[in-house]
Design a protein around this motif. Structure first.
Motif, PDB file in Angstrom:
ATOM      1  N   ASN A 137      38.998  42.200  38.140  1.00 41.04           N
ATOM      2  CA  ASN A 137      39.121  41.718  39.515  1.00 41.04           C
ATOM      3  C   ASN A 137      39.418  40.215  39.532  1.00 41.04           C
ATOM      4  N   GLU A 138      40.550  39.830  38.982  1.00 42.42           N
ATOM      5  CA  GLU A 138      40.889  38.413  38.817  1.00 42.42           C
ATOM      6  C   GLU A 138      40.971  37.641  40.123  1.00 42.42           C
ATOM      7  N   LYS A 139      41.264  38.306  41.213  1.00 45.89           N
ATOM      8  CA  LYS A 139      41.395  37.603  42.496  1.00 45.89           C
ATOM      9  C   LYS A 139      40.046  37.157  43.049  1.00 45.89           C
ATOM     10  N   ASP A 140      38.984  37.796  42.615  1.00 44.30           N
ATOM     11  CA  ASP A 140      37.646  37.404  43.052  1.00 44.30           C
ATOM     12  C   ASP A 140      37.237  36.120  42.338  1.00 44.30           C
TER      13      ASP A 140
END
Length: 94
Positions: free
Chosen positions: A63-66
């Motif tokens: 979940n890189e966007k978190d």
């Protein structure tokens, strides 16, 4: 063992922290704070090690966007290196 596996194994074994992180993640999904607290590392150092492992293709962030609570797990290459590390430890124990 192929050249890529040899490179990855050397990369992991050349740092006790990278090796410990691979062994700690194992077949689980971990967040950086779990890793940092388990090894008494700063969050900054933990992120540095995770980024280097990610760049080599050994771990993936799910979940890189978190910005918080990023989940990391081993990739196929990471699982292969994990198995080699475990096998080496079993040989030492015998």
């Amino acid at each position: 063992m192929d050249a890529r596996t040899i490179h990855l194994l050397s990369f992991v074994k050349s740092s006790k922290h990278r090796k410990n992180i691979i062994l700690f993640i194992n077949n689980k999904t971990r967040i950086p704070s779990e890793i940092a607290s388990n090894f008494n590392l700063s969050y900054t150092h933990t992120s540095k090690y995770l980024n280097s492992l990610r760049e080599e293709g050994l771990v993936a962030c799910l979940n890189e966007k978190d910005k918080r609570g990023r989940l990391y797990q081993l990739t196929e290459d990471g699982l292969k290196i994990l198995e080699i590390l475990k096998e080496n430890d079993r040989e030492i124990d015998n």
